[in-house]
Design a protein around this motif. Structure first.
Motif, PDB file in Angstrom:
ATOM      1  N   VAL A 102      23.100  51.965  12.733  1.00  0.00           N
ATOM      2  CA  VAL A 102      23.714  51.626  11.446  1.00  0.00           C
ATOM      3  C   VAL A 102      23.788  52.843  10.530  1.00  0.00           C
ATOM      4  CG1 VAL A 102      23.584  50.134   9.424  1.00  0.00           C
ATOM      5  CG2 VAL A 102      22.927  49.246  11.662  1.00  0.00           C
ATOM      6  N   LEU A 103      22.715  53.630  10.490  1.00  0.00           N
ATOM      7  CA  LEU A 103      22.723  54.813   9.627  1.00  0.00           C
ATOM      8  C   LEU A 103      23.761  55.830  10.100  1.00  0.00           C
ATOM      9  CD1 LEU A 103      18.885  55.229   9.042  1.00  0.00           C
ATOM     10  CD2 LEU A 103      20.589  54.581   7.331  1.00  0.00           C
ATOM     11  N   SER A 104      23.924  55.962  11.403  1.00  0.00           N
ATOM     12  CA  SER A 104      24.942  56.875  11.933  1.00  0.00           C
ATOM     13  C   SER A 104      26.333  56.434  11.505  1.00  0.00           C
ATOM     14  CB  SER A 104      24.861  56.929  13.463  1.00  0.00           C
ATOM     15  OG  SER A 104      23.614  57.430  13.888  1.00  0.00           O
ATOM     16  N   LEU A 105      26.599  55.149  11.596  1.00  0.00           N
ATOM     17  CA  LEU A 105      27.897  54.631  11.172  1.00  0.00           C
ATOM     18  C   LEU A 105      28.118  54.847   9.677  1.00  0.00           C
ATOM     19  CD1 LEU A 105      27.976  51.312  13.224  1.00  0.00           C
ATOM     20  CD2 LEU A 105      29.332  53.370  13.655  1.00  0.00           C
ATOM     21  N   MET A 106      27.055  54.721   8.895  1.00  0.00           N
ATOM     22  CA  MET A 106      27.199  54.883   7.447  1.00  0.00           C
ATOM     23  C   MET A 106      27.496  56.331   7.060  1.00  0.00           C
ATOM     24  SD  MET A 106      24.562  52.354   5.472  1.00  0.00           S
ATOM     25  CE  MET A 106      25.419  52.763   3.943  1.00  0.00           C
ATOM     26  N   THR A 107      27.047  57.295   7.856  1.00  0.00           N
ATOM     27  CA  THR A 107      27.363  58.691   7.531  1.00  0.00           C
ATOM     28  C   THR A 107      28.838  58.993   7.733  1.00  0.00           C
ATOM     29  OG1 THR A 107      26.867  59.459   9.792  1.00  0.00           O
ATOM     30  CG2 THR A 107      25.045  59.444   8.202  1.00  0.00           C
ATOM     31  N   ARG A 108      29.556  58.095   8.422  1.00  0.00           N
ATOM     32  CA  ARG A 108      30.989  58.283   8.660  1.00  0.00           C
ATOM     33  C   ARG A 108      31.846  57.547   7.640  1.00  0.00           C
ATOM     34  NH1 ARG A 108      31.728  62.666  10.501  1.00  0.00           N
ATOM     35  NH2 ARG A 108      29.708  62.880   9.487  1.00  0.00           N
ATOM     36  N   LEU A 109      31.215  56.839   6.694  1.00  0.00           N
ATOM     37  CA  LEU A 109      31.985  56.122   5.694  1.00  0.00           C
ATOM     38  C   LEU A 109      32.764  57.100   4.829  1.00  0.00           C
ATOM     39  CD1 LEU A 109      29.377  53.443   4.550  1.00  0.00           C
ATOM     40  CD2 LEU A 109      31.384  53.078   5.996  1.00  0.00           C
ATOM     41  N   ALA A 110      34.015  56.788   4.596  1.00  0.00           N
ATOM     42  CA  ALA A 110      34.850  57.643   3.768  1.00  0.00           C
ATOM     43  C   ALA A 110      34.595  57.321   2.297  1.00  0.00           C
ATOM     44  CB  ALA A 110      36.321  57.437   4.108  1.00  0.00           C
ATOM     45  N   VAL A 111      33.927  58.219   1.611  1.00  0.00           N
ATOM     46  CA  VAL A 111      33.671  58.030   0.183  1.00  0.00           C
ATOM     47  C   VAL A 111      34.083  59.309  -0.550  1.00  0.00           C
ATOM     48  CG1 VAL A 111      31.789  56.398   0.507  1.00  0.00           C
ATOM     49  CG2 VAL A 111      31.288  58.839   0.451  1.00  0.00           C
ATOM     50  N   PRO A 112      34.626  59.187  -1.746  1.00  0.00           N
ATOM     51  CA  PRO A 112      35.038  60.369  -2.510  1.00  0.00           C
ATOM     52  C   PRO A 112      33.829  61.138  -3.019  1.00  0.00           C
ATOM     53  CG  PRO A 112      35.310  58.395  -3.831  1.00  0.00           C
ATOM     54  CD  PRO A 112      34.939  57.938  -2.462  1.00  0.00           C
TER      55      PRO A 112
END
Length: 347
Positions: free
Chosen positions: A333-343
Motif C-alpha cells: 500500500v505504501l509503495s502504491l501511495m508513493t505513485r499518487l499524482a499530487v501537486p
C-alpha cells in the motif's frame, strides 16, 4: 536487576539476618527474595486484572514483577511464561462473540440479530476511533513531546513553510503513537516520543519485548498508524483539493516505506526479525513485485536489504504469519501511495 546506588546502605534479610548488597535481588544465604512483599502485591494486581479481562494491565504488573526477580530464580521462569501467555491473549479480540450470540436465537429473530450485529460493529468502530483519538490527545500532554514537536515544526517551517511543516510533524506523531499504543497493549514501559529535527522521533524502551513476535507487533504498529495518517491526509486532499495535504500524504507514505527497511533499529528490522527464512524470501518477492508495479526507487534499497537479511541474518524458528501479512500489506500500500499524482505544495 536493581542498580547499585553509591552510598546506599546494605539491606538486612528479615529471614536470616544476612546483609544484602543493594544490587542483589535475593539473599545470598537463604535465597529469600528482597522484594517479596512487593512481588506478592504485583501478582495479586496481575491476577485481578486477568480476571477482569484486561491482559494489558496484567502484563504491566507481571513485567514490573519480572524486573524484581533474579534471572536464575524459578519464579523468573514462571513469570516469563505467564507474560508470554498473556501477550498472545493481548493479540486477540475476546468478548465479541458473547455480545452477539444472543441475537441469533430463533428464526423470528434473524432480522433483529443482523441489526444487532451491525449496531455492535458500529459501536465497536466508534469506540475504536474514540480510544485512538483519546490516546493521541493524551500524548500531547507530555511536555517533552509537545515542545520537541514544536521545535521540529519550527525547523521544517524554515524549509517548507508552516502548513507542510505542521502536517509532517503531525504525521510523524501519529506514527510514534502507534508504537505507544502497541507498547501499552503489551504492558511495556517506555518514554514518551521525543522529536529530533531531521531524524523524526524516538521512543526509548524502559522494558523490552518478551520475544520477536511482540517486537514485530510494536515495530510494525508505527508504520500501520503512519499509513492511516497518510491515507487521511490524501482523503482530505481529494475532498478539499488543497495541494499541501497531497504533499503530506505522499511524503508520509515515503517516510513510512523507508522505515520498513530491515536494518539497524528501523521498524522493518523489528518486523522481519520474527520471520522464518522462507517468510523473509516471500517478503523479498513482495518488494520485487511492487518495484515492478511502481518503479519506486526506494524499493531497490528495500529489496537489497531484505535479501541480505533473508540470506545472511539469523531467522526465526517458528513462522509469524501476522507479521508477514502486516509487512507485505504495508510494503504494497505504501509503495502504491508513493505513485499518487499530487501537486507540489508551496510555502
Amino acid at each position: 536487576m536493581v542498580a547499585d546506588l553509591p552510598g546506599r546502605a546494605p539491606r538486612v534479610c528479615p529471614q536470616c539476618g544476612t546483609q544484602i548488597a543493594p544490587a542483589l535481588l535475593a539473599c545470598p544465604f537463604c535465597q529469600r527474595l528482597v522484594h517479596a512483599d512487593q512481588l506478592k502485591r504485583l501478582a495479586a494486581t496481575a491476577e485481578h486484572a486477568a480476571q477482569l479481562g484486561d491482559p494489558s494491565a496484567a502484563l504491566a504488573a507481571w513485567r514490573e514483577a519480572l524486573d524484581l526477580l533474579p534471572t536464575d530464580a524459578t519464579q523468573y521462569q514462571v513469570v516469563s511464561a505467564r507474560i508470554a501467555d498473556l501477550s498472545r491473549a493481548a493479540d486477540g479480540r475476546p468478548g465479541a462473540a458473547k455480545h452477539t450470540s444472543r441475537w441469533g436465537k430463533g428464526k423470528e429473530a434473524a432480522g433483529l440479530g443482523a441489526l444487532g450485529a451491525l449496531l455492535f460493529k458500529l459501536k465497536f468502530a466508534l469506540v475504536f476511533v474514540l480510544t485512538k483519538a483519546k490516546l493521541l490527545l493524551l500524548g500531547l500532554t507530555k511536555a517533552g513531546t509537545l515542545f520537541s514537536m514544536l521545535l521540529s515544526a519550527g525547523v521544517y517551517w524554515t524549509i517548507w513553510g508552516w502548513k507542510f511543516a505542521f502536517g509532517l510533524v503531525l504525521s510523524i506523531y501519529i506514527h510514534e503513537m502507534g508504537h505507544v499504543q502497541a507498547l501499552q497493549r503489551y504492558g511495556i514501559k517506555a518514554t514518551a516520543p521525543m522529536f529530533i529535527p531531521g531524524i523524526g522521533a524516538v521512543i526509548r524502551l524502559k522494558q523490552y519485548p518478551a520475544d520477536a513476535r511482540e517486537d514485530a507487533r510494536v515495530g510494525l504498529a508505527g508504520p500501520l498508524w503512519g499509513l492511516a495518517a497518510a491515507l487521511a491526509a490524501y482523503a482530505v486532499y481529494r475532498v478539499t483539493d488543497v495541494a499541501v495535504w497531497g504533499a503530506i500524504a505522499h511524503f508520509g507514505a515515503w517516510v513510512n516505506l523507508f522505515n520498513l527497511l530491515p536494518v539497524w533499529q528501523l521498524d522493518g528490522a523489528r518486523g522481519v526479525r520474527a520471520l522464518t527464512r522462507q517468510q523473509r524470501w516471500i517478503a523479498v518477492a513482495v518488494i520485487a513485485l511492487m518495484w515492478f508495479v511502481t518503479a519506486e526507487g526506494l524499493l531497490l534499497l528495500l529489496g537489497i536489504a531484505a535479501a541480505a537479511t533473508a540470506g545472511l541474518a539469523r531467522a526465526a524458528d517458528e513462522p509469524d504469519h501476522a507479521a508477514l501479512l502486516q509487512y507485505a500489506f504495508l510494503v504494497s500500500v505504501l509503495s502504491l501511495m508513493t505513485r499518487l499524482a499530487v501537486p507540489l505544495a508551496g510555502p
